[in-house]
Design a protein around this motif. Structure first.
Motif, mmCIF file in Angstrom:
data_model
loop_
_atom_site.group_PDB
_atom_site.id
_atom_site.type_symbol
_atom_site.label_atom_id
_atom_site.label_comp_id
_atom_site.label_asym_id
_atom_site.label_seq_id
_atom_site.Cartn_x
_atom_site.Cartn_y
_atom_site.Cartn_z
ATOM 1 N N GLY A 39 0.814 -1.211 0.000
ATOM 2 C CA GLY A 39 0.000 0.000 0.000
ATOM 3 C C GLY A 39 0.847 1.260 0.000
ATOM 4 O O GLY A 39 0.541 2.232 -0.703
ATOM 5 N N ALA A 40 1.934 1.255 0.767
ATOM 6 C CA ALA A 40 2.835 2.414 0.799
ATOM 7 C C ALA A 40 3.521 2.595 -0.553
ATOM 8 O O ALA A 40 3.659 3.716 -1.050
ATOM 9 N N LEU A 41 3.943 1.480 -1.168
ATOM 10 C CA LEU A 41 4.570 1.561 -2.486
ATOM 11 C C LEU A 41 3.586 2.124 -3.510
ATOM 12 O O LEU A 41 3.953 2.959 -4.350
ATOM 13 N N TRP A 46 1.585 6.604 -6.949
ATOM 14 C CA TRP A 46 0.574 7.614 -7.282
ATOM 15 C C TRP A 46 1.212 9.003 -7.300
ATOM 16 O O TRP A 46 0.894 9.823 -8.175
ATOM 17 N N GLY A 47 2.096 9.265 -6.347
ATOM 18 C CA GLY A 47 2.792 10.546 -6.342
ATOM 19 C C GLY A 47 3.618 10.731 -7.602
ATOM 20 O O GLY A 47 3.622 11.808 -8.217
ATOM 21 N N LEU A 48 4.339 9.680 -8.006
ATOM 22 C CA LEU A 48 5.133 9.741 -9.235
ATOM 23 C C LEU A 48 4.231 9.940 -10.457
ATOM 24 O O LEU A 48 4.526 10.768 -11.333
ATOM 25 N N ASP A 49 3.130 9.203 -10.508
ATOM 26 C CA ASP A 49 2.210 9.301 -11.643
ATOM 27 C C ASP A 49 1.640 10.710 -11.782
ATOM 28 O O ASP A 49 1.592 11.281 -12.880
ATOM 29 N N LEU A 50 1.197 11.273 -10.656
ATOM 30 C CA LEU A 50 0.492 12.558 -10.708
ATOM 31 C C LEU A 50 1.453 13.733 -10.833
ATOM 32 O O LEU A 50 1.229 14.648 -11.642
ATOM 33 N N LEU A 51 2.533 13.709 -10.029
ATOM 34 C CA LEU A 51 3.407 14.871 -9.969
ATOM 35 C C LEU A 51 4.399 14.926 -11.122
ATOM 36 O O LEU A 51 4.646 16.005 -11.675
ATOM 37 N N TRP A 52 4.994 13.769 -11.477
ATOM 38 C CA TRP A 52 5.978 13.798 -12.554
ATOM 39 C C TRP A 52 5.361 13.466 -13.913
ATOM 40 O O TRP A 52 5.402 14.282 -14.836
ATOM 41 N N GLU A 94 13.879 13.859 -9.755
ATOM 42 C CA GLU A 94 14.377 13.273 -8.510
ATOM 43 C C GLU A 94 13.812 13.987 -7.288
ATOM 44 O O GLU A 94 13.708 13.383 -6.215
ATOM 45 N N VAL A 95 13.456 15.246 -7.404
ATOM 46 C CA VAL A 95 12.753 15.923 -6.304
ATOM 47 C C VAL A 95 11.471 15.161 -5.980
ATOM 48 O O VAL A 95 11.143 14.917 -4.804
ATOM 49 N N VAL A 96 10.746 14.768 -7.028
ATOM 50 C CA VAL A 96 9.487 14.047 -6.838
ATOM 51 C C VAL A 96 9.738 12.675 -6.216
ATOM 52 O O VAL A 96 9.103 12.303 -5.214
ATOM 53 N N THR A 97 10.658 11.895 -6.789
ATOM 54 C CA THR A 97 10.847 10.524 -6.309
ATOM 55 C C THR A 97 11.415 10.494 -4.887
ATOM 56 O O THR A 97 10.989 9.673 -4.066
ATOM 57 N N ILE A 98 12.358 11.382 -4.590
ATOM 58 C CA ILE A 98 12.941 11.379 -3.248
ATOM 59 C C ILE A 98 11.928 11.892 -2.236
ATOM 60 O O ILE A 98 11.877 11.419 -1.087
ATOM 61 N N CYS A 103 8.238 10.424 2.144
ATOM 62 C CA CYS A 103 6.843 10.477 2.596
ATOM 63 C C CYS A 103 6.355 9.130 3.124
ATOM 64 O O CYS A 103 5.149 8.987 3.393
ATOM 65 N N ALA A 104 7.252 8.168 3.295
ATOM 66 C CA ALA A 104 6.845 6.841 3.786
ATOM 67 C C ALA A 104 5.983 6.916 5.043
ATOM 68 O O ALA A 104 4.995 6.165 5.152
#
Length: 247
Positions: A39-41, A46-52, A94-98, A103-104
């Motif tokens: 679920g965390a992954l 979702w953050g990667l999909d939406l933001l990047w 990388e700002v988004v992914t890191i 955000c874990a």
């Protein structure tokens, strides 16, 4: 192939890639209902999909003419400008992914228990893991574009495949993630390729140049990878966290 046909084909390919990536994220979200790590992954994806992918994708679509205008008004050296713009976009990615890795706790896990980057430290990731290795790959594409008339969408797809191979060499091949890496890596170079001027003397692209364009950036990065692993940071861990689920 006529221009309208090429446009329809490009749209169809992008829609297929986006649908593939969203389907994978939705499946992980559903699986995460019974597993907090999955679920965390899924939340990070979702953050990667939406933001990047979503954010940079919309910027690429609606801002490309303005970027092209600025690119072409700022003097000569298009290869250098291509490399700098692509590097800037990679740093932004990388700002988004890191941020997602850090955000874990928002997703119910400790930092490092679930992650999508090799480290939670931005400078460590970009200077010793990712962007530093991308720079010679971008330079290789700048060289290719100065000599051959690759279309921007071709650069998007081809560097996306290079990115998939990058990730496969780093963490093992995962065919399910093909769409993700094409979208993530392709968006680093689409805008710079779109802005790249049609230099006189550029040659048409032949079919046999496509596989070369996928592999050449990887070969261009080998000296720097050797320098990093043997001289600058010998013994530097590939990933700073234990395997997911073993902490």
């Amino acid at each position: 192939m006529s221009r309208p046909s090429r446009t329809r084909m490009k749209r169809a390919l992008v829609l297929i890639l986006v649908a593939w990536q969203l389907s994978l994220t939705v499946l992980l979200t559903a699986a995460g209902a019974g597993d907090r790590l999955i679920g965390a992954l899924a939340g990070m994806l979702w953050g990667l999909d939406l933001l990047w992918i979503g954010g940079c994708g919309l910027l690429s679509l609606y801002g490309r003419e303005r970027v092209r205008s600025i690119f072409r008004r700022t003097g000569p050296l298009p290869g250098l400008k291509f490399t700098l713009l692509a590097t800037g976009l990679a740093l932004l990615e990388e700002v988004v992914t890191i941020a997602m890795t850090n955000c874990a706790p928002l997703f119910g896990c400790r930092v490092g228990e679930v992650y999508i980057t090799a480290s939670a430290n931005y400078l460590d990731v970009v200077a010793l893991h990712s962007v530093v290795v991308f720079i010679p790959q971008f330079a290789a594409w700048a060289w290719l574009l100065s000599r051959h008339a690759f279309r921007p969408f071709e650069v998007f797809l081809l560097f996306g495949l290079t990115g998939f191979l990058n990730e496969a060499m780093f963490s093992g091949p995962n065919p399910a993630s093909l769409a993700q890496w094409i979208l993530v890596y392709g968006l680093m170079v689409y805008l710079p390729a779109y802005a790249f001027p049609d230099l006189p003397g550029r040659r048409p692209v032949r079919w046999w140049m496509f596989p070369i364009a996928v592999v050449l950036p990887i070969l261009a990065a080998i000296p720097l990878v050797f320098l990093l692993t043997a001289v600058i940071a010998p013994g530097h861990p590939q990933i700073h966290f234990p395997p997911i689920g073993e902490r």
